[in-house]
Each structure stands twice: as C-alpha cells, then as structure tokens.
Design a protein around this motif. Structure first.
Motif, PDB file in Angstrom:
ATOM      1  N   GLN A 382       0.839  -1.196   0.000  1.00 32.82           N
ATOM      2  CA  GLN A 382       0.000   0.000   0.000  1.00 32.82           C
ATOM      3  C   GLN A 382       0.878   1.251   0.000  1.00 32.82           C
ATOM      4  O   GLN A 382       1.769   1.392   0.821  1.00 32.82           O
ATOM      5  CB  GLN A 382      -0.908   0.008   1.236  1.00 32.82           C
ATOM      6  N   ARG A 383       0.610   2.128  -0.933  1.00 36.15           N
ATOM      7  CA  ARG A 383       1.342   3.399  -1.021  1.00 36.15           C
ATOM      8  C   ARG A 383       0.329   4.530  -1.152  1.00 36.15           C
ATOM      9  O   ARG A 383      -0.653   4.431  -1.897  1.00 36.15           O
ATOM     10  CB  ARG A 383       2.258   3.414  -2.243  1.00 36.15           C
ATOM     11  N   PHE A 384       0.576   5.614  -0.421  1.00 39.24           N
ATOM     12  CA  PHE A 384      -0.320   6.757  -0.499  1.00 39.24           C
ATOM     13  C   PHE A 384       0.066   7.627  -1.697  1.00 39.24           C
ATOM     14  O   PHE A 384       1.226   8.032  -1.840  1.00 39.24           O
ATOM     15  CB  PHE A 384      -0.259   7.588   0.787  1.00 39.24           C
ATOM     16  N   PRO A 385      -0.896   7.901  -2.596  1.00 40.77           N
ATOM     17  CA  PRO A 385      -0.579   8.709  -3.776  1.00 40.77           C
ATOM     18  C   PRO A 385      -0.139  10.124  -3.428  1.00 40.77           C
ATOM     19  O   PRO A 385       0.678  10.715  -4.126  1.00 40.77           O
ATOM     20  CB  PRO A 385      -1.886   8.698  -4.581  1.00 40.77           C
ATOM     21  N   ASN A 387       0.630  12.742   0.258  1.00 39.01           N
ATOM     22  CA  ASN A 387       0.892  12.654   1.686  1.00 39.01           C
ATOM     23  C   ASN A 387      -0.172  13.398   2.490  1.00 39.01           C
ATOM     24  O   ASN A 387       0.087  14.408   3.120  1.00 39.01           O
ATOM     25  CB  ASN A 387       2.289  13.223   1.994  1.00 39.01           C
ATOM     26  N   PHE A 389      -3.450  12.604   5.255  1.00 36.96           N
ATOM     27  CA  PHE A 389      -4.025  11.569   6.105  1.00 36.96           C
ATOM     28  C   PHE A 389      -5.423  11.160   5.648  1.00 36.96           C
ATOM     29  O   PHE A 389      -5.890  10.069   5.934  1.00 36.96           O
ATOM     30  CB  PHE A 389      -4.075  12.042   7.558  1.00 36.96           C
ATOM     31  N   SER A 390      -6.103  12.040   4.918  1.00 32.31           N
ATOM     32  CA  SER A 390      -7.473  11.739   4.512  1.00 32.31           C
ATOM     33  C   SER A 390      -7.552  10.839   3.281  1.00 32.31           C
ATOM     34  O   SER A 390      -8.618  10.353   2.944  1.00 32.31           O
ATOM     35  CB  SER A 390      -8.224  13.037   4.215  1.00 32.31           C
ATOM     36  N   SER A 391      -6.429  10.623   2.607  1.00 34.86           N
ATOM     37  CA  SER A 391      -6.460   9.821   1.378  1.00 34.86           C
ATOM     38  C   SER A 391      -6.398   8.331   1.692  1.00 34.86           C
ATOM     39  O   SER A 391      -5.961   7.917   2.764  1.00 34.86           O
ATOM     40  CB  SER A 391      -5.300  10.208   0.459  1.00 34.86           C
ATOM     41  N   LEU A 392      -6.843   7.520   0.744  1.00 36.63           N
ATOM     42  CA  LEU A 392      -6.761   6.073   0.861  1.00 36.63           C
ATOM     43  C   LEU A 392      -5.557   5.577   0.065  1.00 36.63           C
ATOM     44  O   LEU A 392      -5.208   6.153  -0.964  1.00 36.63           O
ATOM     45  CB  LEU A 392      -8.037   5.419   0.335  1.00 36.63           C
ATOM     46  N   PRO A 393      -4.929   4.488   0.506  1.00 39.20           N
ATOM     47  CA  PRO A 393      -3.721   4.013  -0.190  1.00 39.20           C
ATOM     48  C   PRO A 393      -4.053   3.338  -1.513  1.00 39.20           C
ATOM     49  O   PRO A 393      -5.147   2.820  -1.721  1.00 39.20           O
ATOM     50  CB  PRO A 393      -3.115   3.019   0.799  1.00 39.20           C
ATOM     51  N   GLU A 394      -3.080   3.335  -2.393  1.00 39.95           N
ATOM     52  CA  GLU A 394      -3.167   2.638  -3.667  1.00 39.95           C
ATOM     53  C   GLU A 394      -2.394   1.324  -3.545  1.00 39.95           C
ATOM     54  O   GLU A 394      -1.384   1.256  -2.847  1.00 39.95           O
ATOM     55  CB  GLU A 394      -2.546   3.512  -4.768  1.00 39.95           C
TER      56      GLU A 394
END
Length: 517
Positions: A382-385, A387, A389-394
């Motif tokens: 899992q990587r965050f597109p 930086n 905190f509200s985003s979901l990982p890809e």
C-alpha cells in the motif's frame, strides 16, 4: 461493455455476426454459432446449480468446448479455473482445494485421488460428453429455443477467474482475477499490437496462462478470429499459419529451442506465410543469439518482447523497432502502467543503471492470492498517492524481479531476488549465467539453480542442452570469457529432455529433483 460475455453478444448481434471467429480442429464457428452454443451451455449449467460467484474448474484441453465453458461460466457470473490436462494429480487436487471449487467440467480421465477429493468436498462433476452434447445440439438444430435472460450481469469489479502461478518459485498460488483486468488487458494490448477485426490469431498457449488467455479475450474484444492449435512440431505450426492465414501468435522463449533444433529458418514454408504480421514472446530472457536468430528467421515480422506478472498481467513491452538494438531489454511500461524501481528500503531508484526491484503500478492489479494473507502482505503493498491523512492508499505489486533502467528509459532484467545465489561473499544471478551460456556455440538451452544456502557457499548448478558434441571443459572455458570465477558453475548436467511448467517455462525445481540434487 461490462464483461466478456457481453462482448460476445455484441459481436453476434453485429454486422459481422456470421463471420468466422473460432477454429478448433475440424470445427468452425461464427459469432452467432458461438453465442448460441454458449447460451445453451450456460442454461444447462444453471440447471445443475452453477451460479454467481461459484468456482468452476474446466478440465477440457485446448478446444472449442473449453472456450464455450469459459464464456458460459462468465455468462452466469461464475469464476472459472482452467486446469491444464498435463497437471499431475497432486497439482490438480491442490488447485481444486485451495480455490474451494464447486464444479468441475470434463475430467473423464481423472484418477482415484481426484475423484475422492470431488466426493469429499462435494464437487459436482460435469462430463465433457454432456458439455459437447449441450453445445452441439443447439448448433445443429436451430429449432431449439434458447433463453439468455439474466445472463451477462457481472460488472468489471466482479471476480472473473483464478489463475495459478507456475510454482517455479514455490507452491503454486491461486490469483483471483477481476473482470476488469481481462477487459483492460484486451483493450490495452490490442492498442499497441494494433489488433483489429481482420486479425486471425493462432493460439496454442494454455488458457490457464494469462498470456495465453489474453489472446482469446483480445479476439472477442476486436471481433477477430482465434485458431486453436495443439503445438507438437514447429513444421506443423508453420503449416497451420499458412493454411489458416494467421496474422499473429504468442509464444515463450522455451519454444524457440525447438524452432532452432528443427532449423526452421531454412524451412521453405517460412517464405509462404505472407499473412503473418507479428509475434509476441514473453516468459523468460531473450539473449543476443536468440534475438539474432529471430531477426534472421522472421525478417519481415514485427516481434514484441513482453513482460508481466500473474499478479498484474502485463507490465512492459519492447517495441519491434528496438528489438535488435535494445538486446536484453524488457522494454518500457505498457499504456496506463507505471514501473517503479525500489531499493532494499523501498525508496524509488531514479539513477540509470542501478539495480532494484520492479514494482508495478496502475492497470491490471488483481485481487491477490487465495487464502494466503502473509503472501498478500508481502506482494501487494500500500502506497499513499499523496501525503495526506485523509487519502486512501493505492495497491502496488512487487515483482520480486531485479531490473535497471538505462539512460533512454528502457528496463533490463537481472534475475529474481529470491533466486540470487550467494557464493564467496558475492551475489550471482542465474540469468547472468544463462545469458553467458547462450553465447557458447553449440548450446541450445540452459537453466541455472543452486543448492540450499544452509550449507554455506551455494553450489551453482547448470543444466544445458547441446546441438553438437561439446566437452564440459570447453563450456567452462567459454564461460570464463564472460563470467568472474565465483560465478562459474560447480556442477554441470547435460539434458536431453526438459521438464516445463504448464506455462511453458523450464521447471528448475523439477529438474533438481530429477537429478536428485
């Protein structure tokens, strides 16, 4: 279009519905023929209980019954698993059990071990005789009424199939493939191969291999034609290409060995196959001498080298115009995919020439392994597109393959992380030795493995096949010209018969067991 069955129905209802779309032995089908047979089979499968989300194993071989069964299961929203007939009983039982299979189509010659598993797990067996009867009677008698209502309702996010890894680096794992991957694969691969409705594609790679199945999906996507062929001899393949006016086919490096042994470049039939437009080749290294051989044997044919993972189908391809100039390269990312190279701390590598692990991002990411949480956590990261905190990982896919990128952006393969050999304090790639062997005159094919690392320094094991008598001493002398002393093989075995995985790769683990190493 939301699924493969809906594409089939589109083709049958189109202006080219009466155009030939499938050749299987002496059997020939139009799109309307194929649709009628598929809907008829789906109706019968529904009557025996096949429904949405059920896993259905297909054990029929490479023929029109297999194609019809795949599409019928898809029409009902089921999940199919193609079981190659060449698999051993323990391999089949492993696949049926891990996938929680509910039905198996075909398999009249299943042995007692598999039959017992079917009884124990209450797997419903549907004979190939029944399947043939259900399909053929609707094709032969147009008076039969077929009700296709409620079929083809799955969406791209629904599970589509289960494909098992080759098992060359461990026990085969079942990968759950969504419908989306199949549709993306057909569309994207068709775009760079420039496939259209006039193409006639020869298919001999098994549908249990995602590379082989993409040919069928691409034919349905484009409304073209697929010719199924049981590959035995290179001359038979050439005859089929000429007879059926084939425009393209897919193969693996191991097959080129038989082409070279048969001296196929001098075969007069080769000069007659004017319809052949392209060849794709994937599933292993393509050393310089193989590239030169293909260039001289097929001078007017576009040859695409492709690279991919079972876990994410297709990652890169090398355009034909670079085939002879970027030897050893697996090309650049396919459309809608980005390839990252990570170091040992998962930091991206930008520097040309530096080796790291290939990581796949973008299209084709599958749903992961069945019943293997640990492997999923290792392989799918899992990587965050961005930086926040509200985003979901890809989800990205680790390949386990070591690659580098040159100054022009082309990727080069350097072997697998889990197959690196440790010796005298150095790390050795089996691929490096195999590429060196490819430059030794008289060597047809080679494969490298090693002994267990628990014993300290690992022995480098070399299997090889020759086209002429060549002393072991001569082989080692040739290798010394391109390999450091620590990379020279310590045990050599001349091979007359290779063992291959179901996807056509050399099964090194099986070769080690055969020679009691």
């Amino acid at each position: 279009m939301t699924n493969l069955f809906s594409l089939l129905r589109r083709n049958a209802d189109s202006a080219y519905g009466d155009r030939e779309c499938l050749v299987s032995g002496s059997e020939r089908f139009t799109w309307r023929d194929l649709l009628r047979g598929v809907v008829a089979l789906a109706s019968e499968l529904k009557n025996v209980g096949v429904g949405r989300g059920d896993v259905v194993a297909i054990h029929l071989g490479h023929n029109y019954l297999s194609v019809s069964s795949i599409l019928a299961v898809n029409a009902l929203g089921g999940i199919f698993l193609v079981v190659p007939p060449a698999l051993k009983a323990n391999q089949i039982t492993h696949q049926l059990a891990l996938s929680d299979c509910k039905f198996i189509i075909g398999g009249e010659n299943l042995n007692d071990e598999i039959v017992l598993l079917c009884r124990t797990r209450e797997i419903v067996r549907i004979s190939d005789v029944s399947v043939k009867m259900w399909v053929d009677r609707y094709l032969l008698d147009s008076s039969y009424q077929i009700d296709g209502a409620g079929m083809g309702e799955s969406i791209p996010s629904d599970p589509f199939s289960i494909i098992f890894t080759s098992g060359s680096t461990g026990l085969p794992k079942g990968v759950l493939v969504p419908q989306r991957t199949i549709l993306e694969g057909a569309r994207i691969v068709s775009s760079y191969l420039k496939l259209g409705s006039e193409d006639r594609i020869l298919s001999f790679l098994p549908f249990s291999f995602d590379y082989g199945f993409n040919q069928l999906a691409s034919v349905i996507f484009n409304g073209s034609c697929i010719v199924l062929h049981d590959y035995i001899l290179p001359t038979g393949l050439l005859d089929q290409i000429e007879k059926e006016k084939i425009t393209g086919f897919a193969t693996v490096p191991a097959l080129w060995k038989s082409f070279r042994s048969a001296k196929i470049s001098k075969n007069p039939t080769l000069k007659k196959i004017g319809t052949l437009r392209y060849i794709t080749t994937a599933g292993g290294a393509h050393p310089a001498d193989l590239v030169r051989y293909l260039e001289s044997s097929f001078p007017k044919i576009k040859i695409y080298i492709m690279y991919g993972l079972t876990e994410s189908f297709r990652s890169t391809f090398l355009e034909p115009k670079f085939f002879g100039s970027k030897i050893g390269s697996i090309g650049k990312p396919v459309p809608e995919v980005e390839i990252l190279i990570f170091d040992e701390n998962d930091n991206p590598i930008e520097e040309p020439g530096k080796i790291g692990e290939l990581v796949h991002r973008g299209a084709f990411v599958n749903y992961g392994y069945l019943n293997d949480r640990f492997a999923n956590e290792q392989k799918f990261i899992q990587r965050f597109p961005i930086n926040l905190f509200s985003s979901l990982p890809e989800t990205l896919v680790r390949s386990g393959d070591l690659v580098s990128r040159d100054h022009d952006g082309f990727l080069f393969f350097h072997g697998r992380k889990d197959q690196m050999i440790k010796r005298q304090g150095y790390r050795i790639s089996p691929t490096e030795i195999e590429m060196a062997m490819a430059r030794v005159p008289g060597v047809v094919c080679s494969a490298v493995s090693s002994t267990s690392p628990e014993a300290g320094d690992q022995d480098v094991i070399l299997f090889y096949e020759l086209s002429e008598d060549l002393p072991e001493k001569s082989i080692l002398n040739s290798l010394r010209e391109s390999l450091p002393p620590y990379a020279l093989p310590s045990r050599l075995f001349e091979v007359e018969e290779w063992i291959h995985t179901s996807s056509g790769k050399i099964d090194v683990r099986a070769m080690m067991a055969l020679y009691d190493i």
